[in-house]
Enzyme design. Structure first.
Site, short mmCIF file in Angstrom:
data_model
loop_
_atom_site.label_atom_id
_atom_site.label_comp_id
_atom_site.label_asym_id
_atom_site.label_seq_id
_atom_site.Cartn_x
_atom_site.Cartn_y
_atom_site.Cartn_z
N LYS A 39 0.80 -1.23 0.00
CA LYS A 39 0.00 0.00 0.00
C LYS A 39 0.84 1.27 0.00
O LYS A 39 0.46 2.28 0.59
CB LYS A 39 -1.00 0.02 1.18
CG LYS A 39 -1.84 -1.24 1.32
CD LYS A 39 -2.48 -1.71 0.02
CE LYS A 39 -3.49 -0.74 -0.54
NZ LYS A 39 -3.90 -1.13 -1.92
N HIS A 53 6.98 -7.27 -2.41
CA HIS A 53 6.78 -6.61 -1.11
C HIS A 53 7.77 -7.19 -0.08
O HIS A 53 7.64 -6.95 1.11
CB HIS A 53 5.36 -6.84 -0.58
CG HIS A 53 4.30 -6.08 -1.32
ND1 HIS A 53 4.45 -4.76 -1.69
CD2 HIS A 53 3.06 -6.45 -1.73
CE1 HIS A 53 3.33 -4.36 -2.31
NE2 HIS A 53 2.48 -5.36 -2.34
N SER A 68 -4.50 2.66 4.67
CA SER A 68 -4.68 2.07 3.35
C SER A 68 -4.69 0.54 3.45
O SER A 68 -5.51 -0.14 2.82
CB SER A 68 -3.55 2.54 2.43
OG SER A 68 -3.78 2.08 1.12
#
Length: 293
Positions: free
Chosen positions: A45, A107, A137
């Site tokens: 995010k 990620h 988020s």
């Protein structure tokens, strides 16, 4: 399509993870990077899709026009570590890419990145976003993404974030780990989400210079236009609507794309507790974030 129950977090080499990112561990740890591969790395995010889309436009906007209208961004820029056994694996998607350079998303915290990226001296673009907007988020994303652990209510979620009990582990460790790494690796460009929002053109120039690209001012203008939040939000190939595990009735995948939305979620007390905890966790680094513009 019947979706499996939401996964549970478990500790994986000191980082909270879920099976779809660890099931294929050996396989993607042995991934063979190529020298011209470009890795887009973020904590979840932090504008991953946005930067992926910008890079895809910079490299392939003119040569592959139909690519922009027929192939979802998650196929153009595969997610290296994702794996749903029997369905698909991000590593296979990367291996099957025919474009050059290959744009790859991850990620992973820096210590989990497959070693061939370092051996091949690949260029890596890391994007960091301030903790307060990141947790907000992530909360809305976990509510609408059935492949993520059950988020629970906002206050318990905020506590979990502070404890680092999130998929891909602690935000604090993630941003600091990559920050330290870039000090000794000139092939890492460390960008801030807030700078990208505030001065997209300047950051785009920084990206181009890092990647050795020199688009015409007309091309740059077109990239910036297409990559505007509202244009991406309405673009079926970029907004996540082609992804079956995302429930848009709960929340859009691309929600606001703003800096400072945390103010609509944090109570005064939560903000005080968070800030105090934040100062402790970040006192050992010179990394600085902005939470408002």
């Amino acid at each position: 399509m019947d979706l499996p129950p939401r996964p549970e977090l478990f500790d994986f080499h000191g980082v909270s993870m879920i099976p779809c990112f660890t099931d294929n561990w050996e396989n993607y740890q042995n991934f063979q990077a190529r020298p011209d591969d470009i890795l887009i790395a973020t904590y979840p995010k932090a504008g991953t899709t946005w930067v992926s889309y910008i890079l895809d436009l910079l490299y392939f906007r003119e040569s592959l026009e139909d690519r922009q209208t027929t192939i979802p961004i998650y196929e153009r820029v595969p997610f290296l570590e994702i794996c749903v056994p029997g369905l698909f694996s991000g590593k296979d998607q990367v291996d099957n890419l025919t474009t050059s350079p290959r744009l790859i998303k991850t990620h992973l915290p820096v210590q989990f990145v497959p070693k061939s990226f370092w051996e091949q001296n690949c260029r890596i673009v890391y994007v960091a976003r301030n903790a307060k907007d990141s947790v907000v988020s992530f909360f809305h994303f976990d509510r609408m993404n059935k492949a993520q652990p059950e988020p629970g209510d906002w206050s318990s979620y905020l506590k979990r974030f502070m404890d680092g009990k999130m998929v891909f582990g602690s935000w604090y460790e993630h941003v600091k780990g990559w920050w330290e790494k870039q000090k000794s690796h000139p092939n890492i460009l460390y960008l801030f989400y807030e700078d990208l929002i505030e001065n997209t053109e300047e950051e785009l120039d920084k990206l181009c210079s890092f990647l050795g690209l020199s688009p015409s001012s007309e091309s740059k203008k077109q990239v910036m236009e297409k990559a505007l939040f509202d244009n991406m939000k309405n673009n079926k190939m970029a907004n996540g609507s082609a992804d079956a595990v995302l429930d848009f009735k709960i929340s859009p995948f691309m929600r606001k794309g703003k800096v400072g939305d945390w103010k609509n979620h944090f109570t005064v007390q939560q903000n005080e507790q968070f800030s105090e905890d934040y100062d402790k966790k970040m006192k050992d680094t010179d990394l600085q974030f902005r939470t408002v513009l």
